[in-house]
Design a protein around this motif. Structure first.
Motif, PDB file in Angstrom:
ATOM      1  N   ASP A 124       0.322  13.827  -2.684  1.00 19.04           N
ATOM      2  CA  ASP A 124      -0.873  13.017  -2.395  1.00 19.04           C
ATOM      3  C   ASP A 124      -2.013  13.338  -3.369  1.00 19.04           C
ATOM      4  O   ASP A 124      -2.668  12.436  -3.886  1.00 19.04           O
ATOM      5  N   GLY A 145     -12.021   2.614   7.490  1.00 17.85           N
ATOM      6  CA  GLY A 145     -11.531   1.544   6.622  1.00 17.85           C
ATOM      7  C   GLY A 145     -10.372   1.916   5.721  1.00 17.85           C
ATOM      8  O   GLY A 145     -10.272   1.442   4.599  1.00 17.85           O
ATOM      9  N   LYS A 146      -9.494   2.766   6.206  1.00 13.15           N
ATOM     10  CA  LYS A 146      -8.298   3.129   5.421  1.00 13.15           C
ATOM     11  C   LYS A 146      -7.058   2.800   6.236  1.00 13.15           C
ATOM     12  O   LYS A 146      -7.050   2.926   7.463  1.00 13.15           O
ATOM     13  N   PHE A 147      -6.017   2.405   5.556  1.00 12.78           N
ATOM     14  CA  PHE A 147      -4.753   2.241   6.252  1.00 12.78           C
ATOM     15  C   PHE A 147      -3.689   3.102   5.562  1.00 12.78           C
ATOM     16  O   PHE A 147      -3.886   3.486   4.405  1.00 12.78           O
ATOM     17  N   PRO A 148      -2.660   3.455   6.325  1.00 11.38           N
ATOM     18  CA  PRO A 148      -2.211   2.889   7.591  1.00 11.38           C
ATOM     19  C   PRO A 148      -2.897   3.509   8.813  1.00 11.38           C
ATOM     20  O   PRO A 148      -3.456   4.610   8.746  1.00 11.38           O
ATOM     21  N   GLU A 204      -4.360   8.946   8.874  1.00 10.20           N
ATOM     22  CA  GLU A 204      -3.959   9.915   7.850  1.00 10.20           C
ATOM     23  C   GLU A 204      -2.428   9.999   7.835  1.00 10.20           C
ATOM     24  O   GLU A 204      -1.810  10.518   8.775  1.00 10.20           O
ATOM     25  N   SER A 205      -1.851   9.499   6.762  1.00 10.86           N
ATOM     26  CA  SER A 205      -0.399   9.323   6.707  1.00 10.86           C
ATOM     27  C   SER A 205       0.398  10.598   7.035  1.00 10.86           C
ATOM     28  O   SER A 205       1.394  10.529   7.755  1.00 10.86           O
ATOM     29  N   SER A 231       0.841  -1.209   0.000  1.00 13.14           N
ATOM     30  CA  SER A 231       0.000   0.000   0.000  1.00 13.14           C
ATOM     31  C   SER A 231       0.869   1.249   0.000  1.00 13.14           C
ATOM     32  O   SER A 231       1.783   1.405   0.818  1.00 13.14           O
ATOM     33  N   SER A 232       0.558   2.147  -0.928  1.00  8.07           N
ATOM     34  CA  SER A 232       1.388   3.344  -1.090  1.00  8.07           C
ATOM     35  C   SER A 232       1.391   4.208   0.178  1.00  8.07           C
ATOM     36  O   SER A 232       2.435   4.712   0.586  1.00  8.07           O
ATOM     37  N   TYR A 233       0.232   4.356   0.800  1.00  2.25           N
ATOM     38  CA  TYR A 233       0.196   5.215   1.993  1.00  2.25           C
ATOM     39  C   TYR A 233       0.856   4.535   3.194  1.00  2.25           C
ATOM     40  O   TYR A 233       1.418   5.209   4.066  1.00  2.25           O
ATOM     41  N   GLN A 279      -4.270   6.738  -8.763  1.00  2.37           N
ATOM     42  CA  GLN A 279      -5.316   5.849  -8.245  1.00  2.37           C
ATOM     43  C   GLN A 279      -6.576   5.856  -9.111  1.00  2.37           C
ATOM     44  O   GLN A 279      -7.350   4.902  -9.080  1.00  2.37           O
TER      45      GLN A 279
HETATM   46  N1  LIG Z   1      -5.570   9.994   3.056  1.00  2.00           N
HETATM   47  C1  LIG Z   1      -5.267   8.667   3.536  1.00  2.00           C
HETATM   48  C2  LIG Z   1      -5.375   7.679   2.390  1.00  2.00           C
HETATM   49  C3  LIG Z   1      -5.236   6.248   2.846  1.00  2.00           C
HETATM   50  C4  LIG Z   1      -5.603   5.255   1.765  1.00  2.00           C
HETATM   51  O1  LIG Z   1      -6.282   5.581   0.783  1.00  2.00           O
HETATM   52  N2  LIG Z   1      -5.147   4.028   1.952  1.00  2.00           N
HETATM   53  C5  LIG Z   1      -5.489   2.963   1.025  1.00  2.00           C
HETATM   54  C6  LIG Z   1      -4.320   2.010   0.878  1.00  2.00           C
HETATM   55  S1  LIG Z   1      -2.951   2.768   0.043  1.00  2.00           S
HETATM   56  C7  LIG Z   1      -6.629   2.159   1.595  1.00  2.00           C
HETATM   57  O2  LIG Z   1      -6.814   2.115   2.786  1.00  2.00           O
HETATM   58  N3  LIG Z   1      -7.369   1.493   0.751  1.00  2.00           N
HETATM   59  C8  LIG Z   1      -8.410   0.608   1.191  1.00  2.00           C
HETATM   60  C9  LIG Z   1      -9.742   1.065   0.732  1.00  2.00           C
HETATM   61  O3  LIG Z   1      -9.894   2.210   0.295  1.00  2.00           O
HETATM   62  O4  LIG Z   1     -10.668   0.256   0.848  1.00  2.00           O
HETATM   63  C10 LIG Z   1      -3.862   8.678   4.159  1.00  2.00           C
HETATM   64  O5  LIG Z   1      -3.068   9.545   3.813  1.00  2.00           O
HETATM   65  O6  LIG Z   1      -3.579   7.831   5.020  1.00  2.00           O
END
Ligand SMILES: N[C@@H](CCC(=O)N[C@@H](CS)C(=O)NCC(=O)O)C(=O)O
Length: 219
Positions: free
Chosen positions: A102, A51-54, A65-66, A11-13, A110
């Motif tokens: 970003d 539901g977002k990582f990290p 939020e990275s 995962s990029s973030y 993306q």
């Molecule tokens: N703005 C968030 C973006 C995080 C993000 O989009 N992470 C992606 C992985 S790179 C994710 O969680 N994707 C899973 C999904 O959207 O279901 C950050 O900077 O942490």
């Protein structure tokens, strides 16, 4: 101190934050999210309802939020590499560049990936064409901006470079940086040679065959 990072190696973030952690050799436990570690996935879902990582866990404190995670690391677990400058004007420039990578590189890339996997209501060719148009514009600006700089904000490696490394890595896989932008191509190569990012790339190598647009045979 007990730091844990929930994310995925590809995962990029997640990589953006891994670079920050590796730069300062901050001790932490990586908790990979995926079918092979359901306990980490369940804990991440419980702690991060969007539901977002990290997700960074510092004791019981949850940080998402990275960019904020990296700012938090600078405040709570500083190391020799200062990722956000102390000078407010210099910090503003770093934050602007972090936003640029970003919003104008990672997000653009993306669009192509999301349309390819059916997560956007457009054909994959349309998503790719839109991504290429946006990336072309961002590449042009970056090539000019980076002239005479080692790192995105000057001579010091910062938060902006943490954002730049994975975003340019995957953007180039999506729409190769044209030869007309040699300064940007050289910057991406410097990022790949930086030990912190080289380590993150190596740790994700096992998964790259899953890149929806097809991983090129390089990097
Ligand atoms: N703005 C968030 C973006 C995080 C993000 O989009 N992470 C992606 C992985 S790179 C994710 O969680 N994707 C899973 C999904 O959207 O279901 C950050 O900077 O942490």
């Amino acid at each position: 101190m007990s730091l844990a990072l929930y994310g995925h190696a590809f995962s990029s973030y997640t990589q953006k934050v891994l670079v920050a952690l590796y730069e300062n050799a901050v001790p932490f436990e990586f908790r990979g999210i995926g079918p092979e570690t359901p306990e980490h996935t369940a804990e991440w879902v419980r702690r991060c309802p969007i539901g977002k990582f990290p997700l960074l866990l510092d004791g019981e404190r949850e940080v998402i939020e990275s960019s904020i995670v990296i700012e938090y690391l600078q405040l709570a677990h500083p190391g020799p590499v200062r990722l956000v400058p102390a000078d407010p004007m210099a910090a503003l420039e770093v934050r602007f560049l972090d936003r640029f990578f970003d919003l104008h590189v990672m997000d653009a890339m993306q669009v192509a990936v999301a349309s390819k996997i059916g997560a956007l209501p457009m054909k994959s060719e349309e998503g790719l064409a839109l991504a290429e148009k946006r990336l072309e514009r961002a590449y042009g600006w970056l090539d000019r901006h980076l002239a005479g700089r080692t790192w995105a904000a000057g001579e010091d490696f910062t938060l902006a470079d943490c954002a730049a490394a994975p975003s340019l890595f995957y953007a180039d896989w999506t729409y190769r940086i044209p030869e007309a932008y040699p300064t940007l191509r050289a910057y991406r190569a410097r990022l790949l040679a930086r030990p912190s990012f080289a380590r993150a790339v190596d740790e994700a190598r096992y998964f790259r065959h899953n890149f929806p647009l097809g991983a090129p045979d390089r990097d």
